[in-house]
Write a protein that holds these residues in place. Sequence first.
Motif, PDB file in Angstrom:
ATOM      1  N   HIS A   1       0.814  -1.219   0.000  1.00 28.54           N
ATOM      2  CA  HIS A   1       0.000   0.000   0.000  1.00 28.54           C
ATOM      3  C   HIS A   1       0.850   1.273   0.000  1.00 28.54           C
ATOM      4  N   ALA A   2       2.022   1.239   0.635  1.00 24.84           N
ATOM      5  CA  ALA A   2       2.868   2.435   0.665  1.00 24.84           C
ATOM      6  C   ALA A   2       3.349   2.828  -0.730  1.00 24.84           C
ATOM      7  N   PRO A   3       3.902   1.891  -1.541  1.00 19.80           N
ATOM      8  CA  PRO A   3       4.345   2.299  -2.885  1.00 19.80           C
ATOM      9  C   PRO A   3       3.232   2.866  -3.757  1.00 19.80           C
ATOM     10  N   VAL A   4       2.053   2.221  -3.765  1.00 15.05           N
ATOM     11  CA  VAL A   4       1.009   2.699  -4.680  1.00 15.05           C
ATOM     12  C   VAL A   4       0.407   4.018  -4.205  1.00 15.05           C
ATOM     13  N   MET A   5       0.347   4.225  -2.904  1.00 16.39           N
ATOM     14  CA  MET A   5      -0.231   5.474  -2.417  1.00 16.39           C
ATOM     15  C   MET A   5       0.762   6.629  -2.506  1.00 16.39           C
ATOM     16  N   LEU A   6       2.030   6.353  -2.172  1.00 18.41           N
ATOM     17  CA  LEU A   6       3.038   7.410  -2.222  1.00 18.41           C
ATOM     18  C   LEU A   6       3.402   7.790  -3.649  1.00 18.41           C
TER      19      LEU A   6
ATOM     20  N   LEU B   1      10.697  10.845  -7.565  1.00 21.54           N
ATOM     21  CA  LEU B   1      10.986   9.938  -8.680  1.00 21.54           C
ATOM     22  C   LEU B   1      12.042   8.913  -8.280  1.00 21.54           C
ATOM     23  N   ALA B   2      13.029   9.338  -7.504  1.00 24.88           N
ATOM     24  CA  ALA B   2      14.024   8.395  -6.994  1.00 24.88           C
ATOM     25  C   ALA B   2      13.361   7.353  -6.096  1.00 24.88           C
ATOM     26  N   GLY B   3      12.424   7.810  -5.250  1.00 20.08           N
ATOM     27  CA  GLY B   3      11.689   6.874  -4.398  1.00 20.08           C
ATOM     28  C   GLY B   3      10.882   5.886  -5.213  1.00 20.08           C
ATOM     29  N   LEU B   4      10.275   6.352  -6.305  1.00 18.32           N
ATOM     30  CA  LEU B   4       9.536   5.449  -7.185  1.00 18.32           C
ATOM     31  C   LEU B   4      10.467   4.375  -7.742  1.00 18.32           C
TER      32      LEU B   4
ATOM     33  N   LEU C   1      12.343   8.275   1.253  1.00 18.56           N
ATOM     34  CA  LEU C   1      12.373   9.294   0.208  1.00 18.56           C
ATOM     35  C   LEU C   1      10.966   9.809  -0.094  1.00 18.56           C
ATOM     36  N   GLY C   2      10.000   8.870  -0.150  1.00 25.72           N
ATOM     37  CA  GLY C   2       8.639   9.251  -0.474  1.00 25.72           C
ATOM     38  C   GLY C   2       7.996  10.135   0.572  1.00 25.72           C
ATOM     39  N   THR C   3       8.396   9.946   1.828  1.00 27.28           N
ATOM     40  CA  THR C   3       7.794  10.722   2.915  1.00 27.28           C
ATOM     41  C   THR C   3       8.508  12.043   3.153  1.00 27.28           C
ATOM     42  N   PHE C   4       9.822  11.965   3.442  1.00 23.96           N
ATOM     43  CA  PHE C   4      10.546  13.155   3.888  1.00 23.96           C
ATOM     44  C   PHE C   4      11.268  13.889   2.759  1.00 23.96           C
TER      45      PHE C   4
ATOM     46  N   VAL D   1      16.070  21.922   5.378  1.00 22.78           N
ATOM     47  CA  VAL D   1      17.244  21.493   6.148  1.00 22.78           C
ATOM     48  C   VAL D   1      16.886  20.360   7.101  1.00 22.78           C
ATOM     49  N   PHE D   2      15.820  20.524   7.857  1.00 25.23           N
ATOM     50  CA  PHE D   2      15.488  19.520   8.864  1.00 25.23           C
ATOM     51  C   PHE D   2      14.790  18.295   8.265  1.00 25.23           C
ATOM     52  N   LEU D   3      14.082  18.473   7.152  1.00 21.83           N
ATOM     53  CA  LEU D   3      13.533  17.303   6.459  1.00 21.83           C
ATOM     54  C   LEU D   3      14.654  16.441   5.907  1.00 21.83           C
ATOM     55  N   MET D   4      15.689  17.078   5.352  1.00 18.93           N
ATOM     56  CA  MET D   4      16.827  16.318   4.834  1.00 18.93           C
ATOM     57  C   MET D   4      17.601  15.636   5.966  1.00 18.93           C
ATOM     58  N   ALA D   5      17.756  16.337   7.078  1.00 17.36           N
ATOM     59  CA  ALA D   5      18.423  15.723   8.230  1.00 17.36           C
ATOM     60  C   ALA D   5      17.653  14.504   8.709  1.00 17.36           C
ATOM     61  N   HIS D   6      16.338  14.629   8.760  1.00 17.98           N
ATOM     62  CA  HIS D   6      15.510  13.509   9.195  1.00 17.98           C
ATOM     63  C   HIS D   6      15.600  12.360   8.201  1.00 17.98           C
ATOM     64  N   LEU D   7      15.588  12.684   6.915  1.00 17.65           N
ATOM     65  CA  LEU D   7      15.682  11.664   5.876  1.00 17.65           C
ATOM     66  C   LEU D   7      16.988  10.886   6.002  1.00 17.65           C
ATOM     67  N   VAL D   8      18.100  11.581   6.168  1.00 15.01           N
ATOM     68  CA  VAL D   8      19.400  10.922   6.282  1.00 15.01           C
ATOM     69  C   VAL D   8      19.447  10.028   7.515  1.00 15.01           C
ATOM     70  N   MET D   9      18.962  10.533   8.651  1.00 17.23           N
ATOM     71  CA  MET D   9      18.979   9.730   9.876  1.00 17.23           C
ATOM     72  C   MET D   9      18.108   8.486   9.731  1.00 17.23           C
TER      73      MET D   9
END
Length: 406
Positions: free
Chosen positions: A56-61, A164-167, A188-191, A231-239
Amino acid sequence: MLVRLAVVFAAAHRPLFLAGVLNFALLMIWWTVTLFDIYIWPIGIASGEGPASLLHAPVMLFLMVPSFFFGFLLTVFPRWIGYPDLDQQQYVPIGSAFIIASVVAWTALVGGNNNLLAIGLCIAGLGWLTALWHMIALLTAERRDGKGPTWHGWSAFAALCFGLAGLGFSVKFLLTLDAQAYQIASSLGTFGFLLPIFFTVAHRMIPFFAGNVVKDYVVWRPYWLLALLWVFLMAHLVMQICGYNDLQFVSAAALFTLTATMLWRWWPRQQAPGLFMVLIWGFAWAPIGFALIATVSFAEFAGFGFGLGKAPVHALYIGMAGSLVIAMVTRVTLGHSGRPLAMNRLSWLAFSGIQLSAIARIVAGVRGEHGHWFVLAGGVWILLVTPWTVRQARIYLTKRADGKAG
């Protein structure tokens, strides 16, 4: 049939919003039936080449959400930058790709065929690439003409590239069942994609709408705020990708502070119409979601158990994203179909359904990811949101009420 197709493709948002609202209903019906099969009574729908609970996550995101994003952005993106609207030769291939991808995805989900689902996402990816091509053409034209830069345009473009990378990682997961690819795609799809797009559009549009409908409203949308969100979305994504879950409370706390400040500054001090307030109420889920993420992460950092399952991120998925989809799609659809700009009963019903579904999903997390609450969340969505999707679809299949083109 040709007349109906001409109506569907009369404006950039029509085919994409049509695909989006159909997915908003049909994907949730499939997902709720799947949850029923897994947690309540086995009926065979969840059998397939891989765990149905991970589909469900891939098709919805990467199918449902981008249909709405592109339907909105292909309409406003040229206007943000100061260029003419896209013509049919530019947007028809994009809308067609997402409609075809949706049909392929529905067939794949019902048949439990991961390879076919991967093909569906690849078709959507072709539409995605086409849209990015037109968007970067506008951004480079702006630079060439000595205008701009339009930071909201660049922000949206960057988020779509992350998406697109997340896809791509989702396709890899569907073909190989690689758990790491699934995790990277979801992160990637979320943050990198979903939240940056919503925050970019909210930063641009909520103060603009408020300035038009709220007396003595002071517009507040500084660019440093948009930069800090990134900045903080990218920090969260990396973590998250690197597995530092116990440190995510730092970025989540910062994002809570930023979104709570946005909510406070944007909240109207005078009476405002319901069509605007649903934007504010929907955005209120953002600080709630980040507060929950920060709480869980800090508990892990401090060494004591405090599990909420996936409730925190679903406060963002269902609560914020679902609410803002209802709010923005309703506004754009009414405005571009020649109808009065006001919430109607089905819109209020759908918005209420999203709130109840989000609450049920959070309760499920509090109760140890209890399956019955999953099914309840999905059932409420189907019952209260589906009538809105049907009405929206009918609008996209009919000419404008005021007789104008588009």
